[in-house]
Design a protein around this motif. Sequence first.
Motif, PDB file in Angstrom:
ATOM      1  N   PHE A 209       0.856  -1.195   0.000  1.00 17.70           N
ATOM      2  CA  PHE A 209       0.000   0.000   0.000  1.00 17.70           C
ATOM      3  C   PHE A 209       0.890   1.243   0.000  1.00 17.70           C
ATOM      4  N   PRO A 210       1.467   1.576  -1.142  1.00 16.42           N
ATOM      5  CA  PRO A 210       2.435   2.686  -1.182  1.00 16.42           C
ATOM      6  C   PRO A 210       1.782   4.022  -0.873  1.00 16.42           C
ATOM      7  N   MET A 211       2.548   4.901  -0.195  1.00 18.17           N
ATOM      8  CA  MET A 211       2.142   6.273   0.096  1.00 18.17           C
ATOM      9  C   MET A 211       3.176   7.211  -0.510  1.00 18.17           C
ATOM     10  N   GLU A 212       2.681   8.233  -1.187  1.00 18.35           N
ATOM     11  CA  GLU A 212       3.556   9.127  -1.933  1.00 18.35           C
ATOM     12  C   GLU A 212       4.538   9.843  -1.014  1.00 18.35           C
ATOM     13  N   ASP A 213       5.806   9.894  -1.450  1.00 20.38           N
ATOM     14  CA  ASP A 213       6.872  10.639  -0.766  1.00 20.38           C
ATOM     15  C   ASP A 213       7.147  10.127   0.640  1.00 20.38           C
ATOM     16  N   ILE A 214       6.871   8.845   0.900  1.00 22.40           N
ATOM     17  CA  ILE A 214       7.129   8.278   2.228  1.00 22.40           C
ATOM     18  C   ILE A 214       7.987   7.029   2.082  1.00 22.40           C
ATOM     19  N   ILE A 215       9.039   6.970   2.894  1.00 22.53           N
ATOM     20  CA  ILE A 215       9.862   5.771   3.015  1.00 22.53           C
ATOM     21  C   ILE A 215       9.706   5.266   4.445  1.00 22.53           C
ATOM     22  N   MET A 216       9.382   3.976   4.592  1.00 24.21           N
ATOM     23  CA  MET A 216       9.199   3.407   5.926  1.00 24.21           C
ATOM     24  C   MET A 216       9.598   1.952   5.917  1.00 24.21           C
ATOM     25  N   GLU A 217      10.299   1.552   6.958  1.00 26.18           N
ATOM     26  CA  GLU A 217      10.656   0.151   7.140  1.00 26.18           C
ATOM     27  C   GLU A 217      10.779  -0.128   8.629  1.00 26.18           C
ATOM     28  N   GLY A 218      10.814  -1.422   8.983  1.00 24.98           N
ATOM     29  CA  GLY A 218      10.915  -1.792  10.389  1.00 24.98           C
ATOM     30  C   GLY A 218       9.885  -2.844  10.749  1.00 24.98           C
ATOM     31  N   LYS A 219      10.044  -3.394  11.942  1.00 25.68           N
ATOM     32  CA  LYS A 219       9.143  -4.455  12.404  1.00 25.68           C
ATOM     33  C   LYS A 219       8.475  -4.028  13.704  1.00 25.68           C
ATOM     34  N   LEU A 220       7.137  -4.152  13.711  1.00 21.25           N
ATOM     35  CA  LEU A 220       6.340  -3.806  14.871  1.00 21.25           C
ATOM     36  C   LEU A 220       5.769  -5.076  15.478  1.00 21.25           C
ATOM     37  N   LYS A 221       6.012  -5.266  16.771  1.00 19.88           N
ATOM     38  CA  LYS A 221       5.467  -6.410  17.495  1.00 19.88           C
ATOM     39  C   LYS A 221       4.569  -5.906  18.615  1.00 19.88           C
ATOM     40  N   ALA A 222       3.465  -6.626  18.839  1.00 13.37           N
ATOM     41  CA  ALA A 222       2.536  -6.213  19.881  1.00 13.37           C
ATOM     42  C   ALA A 222       1.893  -7.424  20.530  1.00 13.37           C
ATOM     43  N   ASP A 223       1.698  -7.333  21.829  1.00 14.81           N
ATOM     44  CA  ASP A 223       0.919  -8.316  22.582  1.00 14.81           C
ATOM     45  C   ASP A 223       0.194  -7.534  23.666  1.00 14.81           C
TER      46      ASP A 223
END
Length: 994
Positions: free
Chosen positions: A513-527
């Motif tokens: 789901f690309p968003m214009e002019d945005i670079i994002m990476e990483g891992k999110l964990k939740a419990d």
Amino acid sequence: MKKKLLIAASIFILILGILVALPFIFKDKIAERIDREIQASVNAQVYYDFNNISLSIFKRFPHISATIREFGIIGNSPFQNDTLAHVNQLQVDFNLRSVLFDDYPTLTGLHLDGGSLYVKVLEDGIANYDITFPSEEPTTESNFKLAVDIIEVNDLDLIYDDRQLDFFMALGQVSMEGRGDFTMDVYDLPMQMEAYIADVSYEGTNYLRSKRFKGETVLNVDLEQFKFTLGDGSFSLNDFLFDLQGFIALPEDDIEMDLAFEGQNNTFKSILSLVPGIYTENFDKLQTSGTMDFRGIIKGVYNENSLPSFDISLKVEEGMFQYPDLPRPVSNINVDMHILNATDNLDNTSINISQFNMTFGSNPISGRFALANLVDYTMDGVLRGKLNLDELTSIFPVEGITLRGILDVDAAAKGKYDSIAQIIPTINAKLALSNGFVKSDEYPAPIEQLNVNATIMNPSGKMDDFVVNLSQFGFELEDERVTGNMRIWDFSQLNWDGALQGSVDLGKMLAIFPMEDIIMEGKLKADLQTKGSYADVEASRYNRIDMRGEMGLSDFYFNSKDLPQGVRINNSDLEFSPQRINLKSFDSRLGQSPLKATGFLSNYLDYFLKENEVLTGQLNLSSSKFDINEWMTSDTSDTTELSVISLPTNIDFAMAVNMDEVLYDNLSLKNVRGNLAIKDGVLRFRDAAMSTLGGQISMSGSYDPRNITEPLFAFDLDISSLSIPRAFESFNTVKAFAPIAQHLTGNFNTKLNFSGKLGPDMMPILSTLDGKGLLRVAEAAYQNPQLLQAVSQVTRLNESNSFQLRNINVPIEINDGVMEVRPFEVRLWDYQANIQGSTSFDGSINYLINMQVPAGKFGSLANNLLSSISGAQTAESTIIPVALNLGGTYASPRVSLAGGNSIENLLTSALRSRVGQERDNIQEQATQQFKAAEDSIKRAVKSRAESAQDSVKREAERKASETKDRAVEEAKSVLRNVLRPQRPTTKPDTTSIP
């Protein structure tokens, strides 16, 4: 016969020659008359080139036409950065006889070809189009008479930006033609108009965007009643055709209207042309069928207390559309909608959609909805249908995305909403997405096993029977699974019970789901698990709320147009409990600056769930090197352009800072330690300490940007062993108030408290500074040939261009941007001296130097005078009081003897005076004269300070309004680059944002 023809031809050629020459013969007179009338009428900067003016008698014979190219108007303050109008070519037609022989020139036609018009109204109602001279000012009255019978406009861009009404409109390629007798009070005006509607917004809501408008009508103008009546005509938005009849009148402050509109010869395709995303270059190829009927009336008075009544209906029967390259259509489209309000109160509006259905491929959707009013919201609605997402992509072009899954909706609601009686509509709604699948061409792996199962139930209409149950939510992405559930019940209590578990790769999600002019990476964990009641939140019974679990973010990176510096979080761990969120670890790099943090947040449930709540917390921040400049810039290409930082008013943070190095402006601050607190939008700090410029600085103070156009600051400083020349190079305040520091070597100590205002660049506004303190210099060397040579020339003393300063204590006080130096003792060369005076924010200096000079230091000049007075040489030790005035600026000083004496007169008077009291009187008189002159200088400086502060405030207000200015620039970008990308700019834009 032949002779007669030759005579006739000669006469014709002569007349033709006269007609050709006539404009040039009278060009100077006509141009001078135009220029004189502009100067008399327009209070703005009107720019044009006299060489771009041409005259012709053939364009509209027997009128004379004056044509000017590249003509425009730029407003005066506060609109000096805005171009009100720029016209590529403007032709003005005049009655020739009136220009040459009458006192009243008569304007008969206006023709505008290419240009732009920017109308701007500020929040206080000041408008940039108000450019006529006020009637109370003595100006030459303009005598133009209007007998215009034609107005033509072609290819004009118009932006109307009314910040008082919060209304914005951007139109492009406006073309219009109107003909009539404009001299009468009542006349008919046949009109034609075309325009591209880029944007029409009111109070933050967009009503029209990216539409083509055309209109043709006869407008009856009644200037006596200020009434405008539309006759027969036709209008269109994109391919939607309609007529509009009736009138609009503006008798006083109210707006009276009686308008009726109705679709003309429209099909279903016409209404489709108004749907965003469908009206494209390939719209003509869209296959459609079906009929459409649209009509309505608006009648009544519009003012602050009432709205016109309205009755609007739309009906679509057997509509169908299909994209030519896709196999499936949307068919069986039937809509019957009626919106009615027979009163002047918006609350009495009713909406009735008695029929709504359509079939997506082989999947039908149907529904109905009725809303009786906007008071108790009595409603009755149903929506049922099923969508096959795989079929959906064969109906609508969704480039680069593959969808699968079944979306099933079955919802019904009936009843009224009354919070006092605890009544809501009965509801029975189910939504289910099963086996969802999303794949992007930008990323090889899909999101799969996307399942959502939700119900909203209220069988009785009572609030405590209300239940929302998201019993299933989950998806998988490359063996990573996210699952969750949430149940909410009892509308009056809003009880909840839910959980969220899993991990997701943010970079993969952004690829899908690309968003214009945005670079994002990483891992999110939740419990996370949560259970509680909003009633307990309102009552602050947090012990009854269960909110626990952990959330972690690792290898995170974010970069966007608004955050070009980039944020990298190596790892961050949060622990949740009902009372607070613990930040167990936070290891990041903000731009180029490493930053670590620990701490906690409390009151977070109130903060997120209720309005006007304050988030409290404590943070411990540490960094090996933090570059503030990187985050205080409005232009990332120029890190010297700092801008004011606003602080939130709804957080209460205490922070302990421990940083090895901080870069701020051109300073490198070492071993920065301190305690900071943000509360009520103000930053306060205490016990802050740092090493810089070879010395140590300790300080306490505050930064208050609550008024973003006039932020305040206050400091208490204790400085030890700071380098004088390096302080001059690094601090603007030292450059302004102590320019002598550039010619001093050594260190200084001071205790100083000062306060003032900051400018838009986060630098102190020197004219607002107030302060008090004591400056100590243990030992320093001073060398300034220019100043010391000027002293030598006036006093005839032959001294070196440098001297040493030891154990100096200088008491200083700053008031309204003027640093006053109270009298202090110092040795200049070998002479005892007393110095007092002031330095103002604008660099001007005004000092009195009282020196005690032995007579023998004046050499032969003093010896000759001594001989003539006493006949002895024994009085060379006699002390001569020398009073010097030092004015001008430090870079260009003016040195003179006090009282206007010459050195000869001064020596004669002093040597004749053998009594110490008389000697003291000489210096006392010089001091009194200096103080009297200083009071006058201070008044002048205060006037300049007020003017400087006004200028800074206007600049701050301009920067504070840049958010709205950006909306204007975005509209201009559309009008210029989208509509006519190949057209060169004919005049540089002078608006506030290039």
